[in-house]
Design a protein around this motif. Structure first.
Motif, PDB file in Angstrom:
ATOM      1  N   ASP A   4       0.815  -1.218   0.000  1.00 35.01           N
ATOM      2  CA  ASP A   4       0.000   0.000   0.000  1.00 35.01           C
ATOM      3  C   ASP A   4       0.851   1.271   0.000  1.00 35.01           C
ATOM      4  O   ASP A   4       0.488   2.255  -0.636  1.00 35.01           O
ATOM      5  CB  ASP A   4      -0.943   0.015   1.212  1.00 35.01           C
ATOM      6  N   ASP A   5       1.993   1.241   0.698  1.00 34.59           N
ATOM      7  CA  ASP A   5       2.796   2.481   0.752  1.00 34.59           C
ATOM      8  C   ASP A   5       3.834   2.555  -0.372  1.00 34.59           C
ATOM      9  O   ASP A   5       4.676   3.461  -0.397  1.00 34.59           O
ATOM     10  CB  ASP A   5       3.430   2.677   2.141  1.00 34.59           C
ATOM     11  N   GLY A   6       3.792   1.574  -1.279  1.00 36.19           N
ATOM     12  CA  GLY A   6       4.661   1.658  -2.457  1.00 36.19           C
ATOM     13  C   GLY A   6       6.064   1.090  -2.269  1.00 36.19           C
ATOM     14  O   GLY A   6       6.872   1.084  -3.199  1.00 36.19           O
ATOM     15  N   THR A   7       6.353   0.523  -1.071  1.00 39.28           N
ATOM     16  CA  THR A   7       7.673  -0.100  -0.863  1.00 39.28           C
ATOM     17  C   THR A   7       7.798  -1.344  -1.744  1.00 39.28           C
ATOM     18  O   THR A   7       8.867  -1.640  -2.280  1.00 39.28           O
ATOM     19  CB  THR A   7       7.844  -0.523   0.622  1.00 39.28           C
ATOM     20  N   LEU A   8       6.686  -2.074  -1.852  1.00 38.54           N
ATOM     21  CA  LEU A   8       6.669  -3.296  -2.645  1.00 38.54           C
ATOM     22  C   LEU A   8       5.739  -3.124  -3.841  1.00 38.54           C
ATOM     23  O   LEU A   8       4.664  -2.545  -3.712  1.00 38.54           O
ATOM     24  CB  LEU A   8       6.172  -4.480  -1.797  1.00 38.54           C
ATOM     25  N   ASN A   9       6.185  -3.689  -4.968  1.00 40.07           N
ATOM     26  CA  ASN A   9       5.360  -3.606  -6.172  1.00 40.07           C
ATOM     27  C   ASN A   9       5.164  -5.024  -6.720  1.00 40.07           C
ATOM     28  O   ASN A   9       6.124  -5.669  -7.134  1.00 40.07           O
ATOM     29  CB  ASN A   9       6.111  -2.722  -7.190  1.00 40.07           C
ATOM     30  N   VAL A  10       3.931  -5.528  -6.659  1.00 41.56           N
ATOM     31  CA  VAL A  10       3.655  -6.847  -7.227  1.00 41.56           C
ATOM     32  C   VAL A  10       3.380  -6.605  -8.718  1.00 41.56           C
ATOM     33  O   VAL A  10       2.272  -6.229  -9.098  1.00 41.56           O
ATOM     34  CB  VAL A  10       2.469  -7.529  -6.514  1.00 41.56           C
ATOM     35  N   VAL A  11       4.405  -6.806  -9.524  1.00 41.95           N
ATOM     36  CA  VAL A  11       4.341  -6.351 -10.921  1.00 41.95           C
ATOM     37  C   VAL A  11       3.201  -7.026 -11.691  1.00 41.95           C
ATOM     38  O   VAL A  11       2.513  -6.394 -12.480  1.00 41.95           O
ATOM     39  CB  VAL A  11       5.710  -6.567 -11.623  1.00 41.95           C
ATOM     40  N   SER A  12       2.949  -8.309 -11.412  1.00 40.49           N
ATOM     41  CA  SER A  12       1.861  -9.008 -12.119  1.00 40.49           C
ATOM     42  C   SER A  12       0.488  -8.513 -11.688  1.00 40.49           C
ATOM     43  O   SER A  12      -0.511  -8.782 -12.343  1.00 40.49           O
ATOM     44  CB  SER A  12       1.917 -10.509 -11.820  1.00 40.49           C
ATOM     45  N   GLY A  13       0.432  -7.864 -10.534  1.00 35.21           N
ATOM     46  CA  GLY A  13      -0.861  -7.436  -9.976  1.00 35.21           C
ATOM     47  C   GLY A  13      -1.591  -8.583  -9.291  1.00 35.21           C
ATOM     48  O   GLY A  13      -2.711  -8.419  -8.806  1.00 35.21           O
ATOM     49  N   GLN A  14      -0.974  -9.779  -9.223  1.00 33.99           N
ATOM     50  CA  GLN A  14      -1.669 -10.945  -8.647  1.00 33.99           C
ATOM     51  C   GLN A  14      -1.458 -11.009  -7.130  1.00 33.99           C
ATOM     52  O   GLN A  14      -0.488 -11.591  -6.654  1.00 33.99           O
ATOM     53  CB  GLN A  14      -1.195 -12.228  -9.339  1.00 33.99           C
ATOM     54  N   THR A  15      -2.394 -10.424  -6.411  1.00 34.76           N
ATOM     55  CA  THR A  15      -2.258 -10.365  -4.948  1.00 34.76           C
ATOM     56  C   THR A  15      -3.368 -11.117  -4.218  1.00 34.76           C
ATOM     57  O   THR A  15      -3.351 -11.217  -3.001  1.00 34.76           O
ATOM     58  CB  THR A  15      -2.278  -8.897  -4.455  1.00 34.76           C
ATOM     59  N   GLU A  16      -4.332 -11.652  -4.966  1.00 30.67           N
ATOM     60  CA  GLU A  16      -5.408 -12.418  -4.320  1.00 30.67           C
ATOM     61  C   GLU A  16      -4.920 -13.848  -4.122  1.00 30.67           C
ATOM     62  O   GLU A  16      -4.247 -14.401  -5.002  1.00 30.67           O
ATOM     63  CB  GLU A  16      -6.653 -12.462  -5.224  1.00 30.67           C
ATOM     64  N   ILE A  17      -5.337 -14.465  -3.015  1.00 28.44           N
ATOM     65  CA  ILE A  17      -4.850 -15.826  -2.732  1.00 28.44           C
ATOM     66  C   ILE A  17      -5.185 -16.788  -3.877  1.00 28.44           C
ATOM     67  O   ILE A  17      -4.364 -17.634  -4.245  1.00 28.44           O
ATOM     68  CB  ILE A  17      -5.335 -16.337  -1.352  1.00 28.44           C
ATOM     69  N   ALA A  18      -6.365 -16.632  -4.481  1.00 29.18           N
ATOM     70  CA  ALA A  18      -6.747 -17.560  -5.560  1.00 29.18           C
ATOM     71  C   ALA A  18      -5.786 -17.444  -6.753  1.00 29.18           C
ATOM     72  O   ALA A  18      -5.514 -18.434  -7.436  1.00 29.18           O
ATOM     73  CB  ALA A  18      -8.175 -17.271  -6.008  1.00 29.18           C
ATOM     74  N   GLN A  19      -5.257 -16.236  -6.973  1.00 25.82           N
ATOM     75  CA  GLN A  19      -4.344 -16.051  -8.113  1.00 25.82           C
ATOM     76  C   GLN A  19      -2.957 -16.624  -7.823  1.00 25.82           C
ATOM     77  O   GLN A  19      -2.193 -16.903  -8.736  1.00 25.82           O
ATOM     78  CB  GLN A  19      -4.186 -14.543  -8.400  1.00 25.82           C
TER      79      GLN A  19
END
Ligand code: BGC
Length: 371
Positions: free
Chosen positions: A206-221
């Motif tokens: 949320d504060d931009g320290t980490l970037n999940v490049v794929s955008g896949q942050t849901e457990i199902a993904q």
């Protein structure tokens, strides 16, 4: 299954509960309803142990330790593994056979903790006590106890290790590019590990320290069906192709060692630098990899201690004594909060490996061979 975050209200309620003498905590003077019902059973009785398929070394070791430990304690051990194919149905049949065979306690490492209600209810009706081992059994009130390493804490430690590893090894300041993996959706632990890790990582996303490049942050993904290495490797291959042709991957949250090594294999196969990768289970190949500076971290969940604790509970049940539990508020299986005995997991990196494995001779030897 949801790990309850303990609120101030819950703590007050728990304190009141203890004061009224209803606690089943260690050393408590109260009586535990489950213990009250149990008036013990004959020495030398059969104890059933139903384990899942061998998705990590800890399950292999547990079977041997249960067989040896229960027999040394004077019980007859009926230890069964669910085969890799048709695992759920086979495990259901094995548990049913243990009930029919008169097992007094049935210890279960569930393949799919949502699909055992019929069998554990049959166990209860036959007067057997059910102990969920390592993985919670969900949506039934017929599970008496849970014995496990604190899985939410495992996830938190993984999240913290990923942040530390990134600061140490990424070679640049934040933001860091990361990807997230979780375990098999049929294992209740997978969500608990993921929730624990995300309790640490989400604020940093949320504060931009980490970037999940794929955008896949849901457990199902992020799930890895069957905890299988090939599934994690295939997903990492696709992520690299889709999101990292020009970006650098700095870190990966991996829920266990088997998947960590598969993720590392994928990255190496793509000819890219190995990111910071977390793990769990202290598997031999991962401990070597950590000492070689490749995998970043693992978790020590000493199977010997977990099996010992389970066998101790069996001994208490046999005598009709109060059963040791140290947590009566955290693990909600959807129907009730299951009385638990939770052990503390320990994070391991190259830095603290010698200390962390001080009581695990086989791993200590590996660590020392790198010094
Ligand atoms: C266990 C982990 C293990 C995973 C795959 C989980 O339920 O808690 O230690 O890595 O299953 O076998």
């Amino acid at each position: 299954m949801k790990k309850i975050i303990v609120t101030a209200t819950a703590l007050v309620a728990a304190a009141a509960f203890t004061l009224t003498g209803c606690s089943s905590e260690r050393g408590g003077t109260g009586t535990d309803p489950a213990a009250e019902e149990a008036s013990g059973f004959e020495e030398g009785a059969t104890i059933g142990v139903a384990l899942p398929d061998k998705t990590s070394e800890n399950w292999v070791l547990a079977g041997k330790l249960f067989t040896d430990g229960l027999e040394a304690a004077g019980f007859k051990a009926d230890v069964q593994y669910a085969p890799a194919s048709n695992t759920v149905a086979e495990q259901q049949n094995q548990i049913q056979a243990m009930v029919t065979g008169g097992a007094k306690v049935i210890i279960i490492g569930a393949k799919d903790g949502k699909q055992l209600s019929t069998q554990v209810e049959a166990a209860r009706d036959a007067g057997a006590t059910v102990i969920a081992y390592d993985r919670l059994i969900e949506n039934t009130d017929a599970v008496d106890y849970y014995v496990a390493f604190d899985n939410f804490r495992v996830g938190e430690l993984q999240g913290e290790a990923l942040l530390e590893g990134l600061a140490e090894r990424a070679g640049h300041e934040a933001p860091y590019n990361i990807e997230l993996f979780s375990g098999s959706p049929d294992d209740a632990n997978s969500k608990v590990f993921f929730d624990g890790a995300m309790s640490v990582l989400q604020p940093k996303i949320d504060d931009g320290t980490l970037n999940v490049v794929s955008g896949q942050t849901e457990i199902a993904q992020t799930a890895t069906e069957g905890w299988k290495a090939e599934n994690a490797q295939r997903r990492m291959d696709s992520l690299l192709t889709a999101s990292y042709s020009s970006e650098t991957l700095d870190g990966v949250l991996s829920p266990n060692d088997t998947l960590a090594r598969a993720i590392i294999t994928s990255v190496q196969g793509a000819g890219k630098p190995v990111p910071v990768v977390t793990g769990q289970d202290s598997e031999v190949e991962s401990v070597k990899s950590i000492m070689e500076g490749i995998q970043y971290s693992t978790i020590n969940k000493d199977t010997t201690l977990l099996v010992e604790q389970s066998i101790k509970m069996v001994g208490q049940l046999q005598k009709g004594d109060e059963v040791d539990v140290n947590d009566t508020e955290s693990y909600d299986n959807g129907v009730k909060i299951v009385d638990s005995y939770l052990l503390d997991p320990v994070i391991v990196t190259k830095e603290n490996a010698e200390e962390a494995y001080a009581n695990v001779p086989s791993l200590l030897e590996i660590v020392k061979s790198y010094q």
